[in-house]
Design a protein around this motif. Sequence first.
Motif, PDB file in Angstrom:
ATOM      1  N   CYS A 186      39.819  48.544  42.506  1.00  0.00           N
ATOM      2  CA  CYS A 186      39.422  47.642  42.080  1.00  0.00           C
ATOM      3  C   CYS A 186      38.051  46.726  42.944  1.00  0.00           C
ATOM      4  O   CYS A 186      38.645  47.322  44.273  1.00  0.00           O
ATOM      5  N   ARG A 187      37.616  45.979  42.462  1.00  0.00           N
ATOM      6  CA  ARG A 187      37.107  45.318  43.398  1.00  0.00           C
ATOM      7  C   ARG A 187      36.879  44.045  44.073  1.00  0.00           C
ATOM      8  O   ARG A 187      36.339  43.537  42.584  1.00  0.00           O
ATOM      9  N   LEU A 188      36.935  43.003  44.550  1.00  0.00           N
ATOM     10  CA  LEU A 188      37.337  41.764  44.689  1.00  0.00           C
ATOM     11  C   LEU A 188      36.446  40.799  45.697  1.00  0.00           C
ATOM     12  O   LEU A 188      35.492  40.891  46.342  1.00  0.00           O
ATOM     13  N   LYS A 189      35.393  40.263  44.631  1.00  0.00           N
ATOM     14  CA  LYS A 189      34.456  39.240  44.799  1.00  0.00           C
ATOM     15  C   LYS A 189      35.086  37.801  45.644  1.00  0.00           C
ATOM     16  O   LYS A 189      35.707  37.081  45.310  1.00  0.00           O
ATOM     17  N   ILE A 190      34.854  37.807  47.093  1.00  0.00           N
ATOM     18  CA  ILE A 190      36.114  36.938  47.745  1.00  0.00           C
ATOM     19  C   ILE A 190      34.577  35.351  48.198  1.00  0.00           C
ATOM     20  O   ILE A 190      33.264  36.050  48.873  1.00  0.00           O
ATOM     21  N   VAL A 191      35.156  34.770  47.741  1.00  0.00           N
ATOM     22  CA  VAL A 191      34.377  33.369  47.948  1.00  0.00           C
ATOM     23  C   VAL A 191      35.009  32.301  49.354  1.00  0.00           C
ATOM     24  O   VAL A 191      36.679  32.370  49.248  1.00  0.00           O
ATOM     25  N   GLY A 192      34.684  32.418  50.359  1.00  0.00           N
ATOM     26  CA  GLY A 192      35.291  32.397  52.004  1.00  0.00           C
ATOM     27  C   GLY A 192      34.640  30.810  52.122  1.00  0.00           C
ATOM     28  O   GLY A 192      34.137  30.157  51.221  1.00  0.00           O
ATOM     29  N   LYS A 193      35.019  29.831  53.093  1.00  0.00           N
ATOM     30  CA  LYS A 193      34.372  28.851  53.996  1.00  0.00           C
ATOM     31  C   LYS A 193      33.322  28.936  53.675  1.00  0.00           C
ATOM     32  O   LYS A 193      32.893  27.490  53.050  1.00  0.00           O
TER      33      LYS A 193
ATOM     34  N   VAL B 242      35.407  42.751  49.113  1.00  0.00           N
ATOM     35  CA  VAL B 242      37.133  43.352  49.110  1.00  0.00           C
ATOM     36  C   VAL B 242      36.920  44.956  48.457  1.00  0.00           C
ATOM     37  O   VAL B 242      37.914  44.034  46.807  1.00  0.00           O
ATOM     38  N   GLU B 243      37.807  45.975  48.577  1.00  0.00           N
ATOM     39  CA  GLU B 243      37.397  47.248  48.358  1.00  0.00           C
ATOM     40  C   GLU B 243      38.915  47.242  48.267  1.00  0.00           C
ATOM     41  O   GLU B 243      39.853  47.512  49.327  1.00  0.00           O
ATOM     42  N   ILE B 244      40.548  47.336  46.312  1.00  0.00           N
ATOM     43  CA  ILE B 244      41.613  47.523  47.676  1.00  0.00           C
ATOM     44  C   ILE B 244      41.904  48.613  46.451  1.00  0.00           C
ATOM     45  O   ILE B 244      41.205  48.704  45.552  1.00  0.00           O
ATOM     46  N   ARG B 245      43.115  49.487  46.600  1.00  0.00           N
ATOM     47  CA  ARG B 245      43.487  50.209  45.683  1.00  0.00           C
ATOM     48  C   ARG B 245      43.546  50.023  44.626  1.00  0.00           C
ATOM     49  O   ARG B 245      44.560  50.703  43.504  1.00  0.00           O
ATOM     50  N   GLU B 246      44.449  48.346  44.354  1.00  0.00           N
ATOM     51  CA  GLU B 246      45.636  48.303  43.282  1.00  0.00           C
ATOM     52  C   GLU B 246      44.006  48.337  41.917  1.00  0.00           C
ATOM     53  O   GLU B 246      43.711  48.165  41.904  1.00  0.00           O
ATOM     54  N   SER B 247      44.993  48.769  40.848  1.00  0.00           N
ATOM     55  CA  SER B 247      44.226  48.930  39.293  1.00  0.00           C
ATOM     56  C   SER B 247      43.992  47.734  38.835  1.00  0.00           C
ATOM     57  O   SER B 247      44.497  46.675  39.307  1.00  0.00           O
ATOM     58  N   ILE B 248      43.217  47.456  37.767  1.00  0.00           N
ATOM     59  CA  ILE B 248      43.153  46.429  37.041  1.00  0.00           C
ATOM     60  C   ILE B 248      43.932  45.546  36.143  1.00  0.00           C
ATOM     61  O   ILE B 248      44.312  44.310  36.834  1.00  0.00           O
ATOM     62  N   SER B 249      45.058  47.014  36.193  1.00  0.00           N
ATOM     63  CA  SER B 249      46.270  46.356  36.033  1.00  0.00           C
ATOM     64  C   SER B 249      47.059  45.834  36.215  1.00  0.00           C
ATOM     65  O   SER B 249      48.012  44.967  36.026  1.00  0.00           O
ATOM     66  N   GLN B 250      46.953  46.314  37.348  1.00  0.00           N
ATOM     67  CA  GLN B 250      48.525  45.622  39.027  1.00  0.00           C
ATOM     68  C   GLN B 250      47.473  44.430  38.748  1.00  0.00           C
ATOM     69  O   GLN B 250      48.798  43.469  39.023  1.00  0.00           O
ATOM     70  N   MET B 251      46.735  44.462  39.302  1.00  0.00           N
ATOM     71  CA  MET B 251      45.523  42.871  39.625  1.00  0.00           C
ATOM     72  C   MET B 251      45.825  41.743  38.638  1.00  0.00           C
ATOM     73  O   MET B 251      46.718  40.712  38.578  1.00  0.00           O
TER      74      MET B 251
END
Length: 205
Positions: free
Chosen positions: A157-164, A170-179
């Motif tokens: 998956c790819r996460l769109k992260i909104v920081g301060k 952020v690209e991660i190994r977890e699947s969409i179902s795991q997320m």
Amino acid sequence: TMKIAVIEDIQVHSDLLCSYIMKWSEEKGNSLTLEAFESAESFLFQWEEEPDFDVLFVDIQMAGMNGMEMAKKIRERDETMVIIFTTGITDYLEEGYEVEAMHYLVKPVSESKVKTCLDKVLERRKWEDYILVHTEDEICKINTEQIHYVEAMGHGCRLKIVGKNSSSFVEIRESISQMEGMLEKTEFIRCHRSYLCRTGGIYRI
């Protein structure tokens, strides 16, 4: 369960601080994991493999890498971990603002001030939630309130992260179902087979 580390190179100070923390835990009825480290280097070595610490009590003046240098390294990867400095001097106050230290405890550290800091952490944790995810080469701790959406990409998956002050992906190994399972108790819905979207507004610290 809260995970706390005490990084202190003088054994008597470390033992005293740990006793205050455990007494607070018993009084509050909160379970916690507490680990003590003799140096910044030894903590960082473990933190690379276990980035799920919630609170650090860090002595600034230590042999080798000092506590402030260690805090700056942590902030390169983790914006949310609570850092509480213990010190015999107040010369580092300005640098403490840079790494967003929650508090300075001046030695000799008092039991009441340690408990007050932990009460504040507990209050903060009521509205913050974190997940651990795997990137290609490390484990990351992410505040779920900073996730804008989750997009399926291949087997991960790819996460769109909104920081301060910025946003990033952020690209991660977890699947969409795991997320979906990780975020099931938060404000996310599976709006498409490839997307998990926040139902509320974007959160900014």
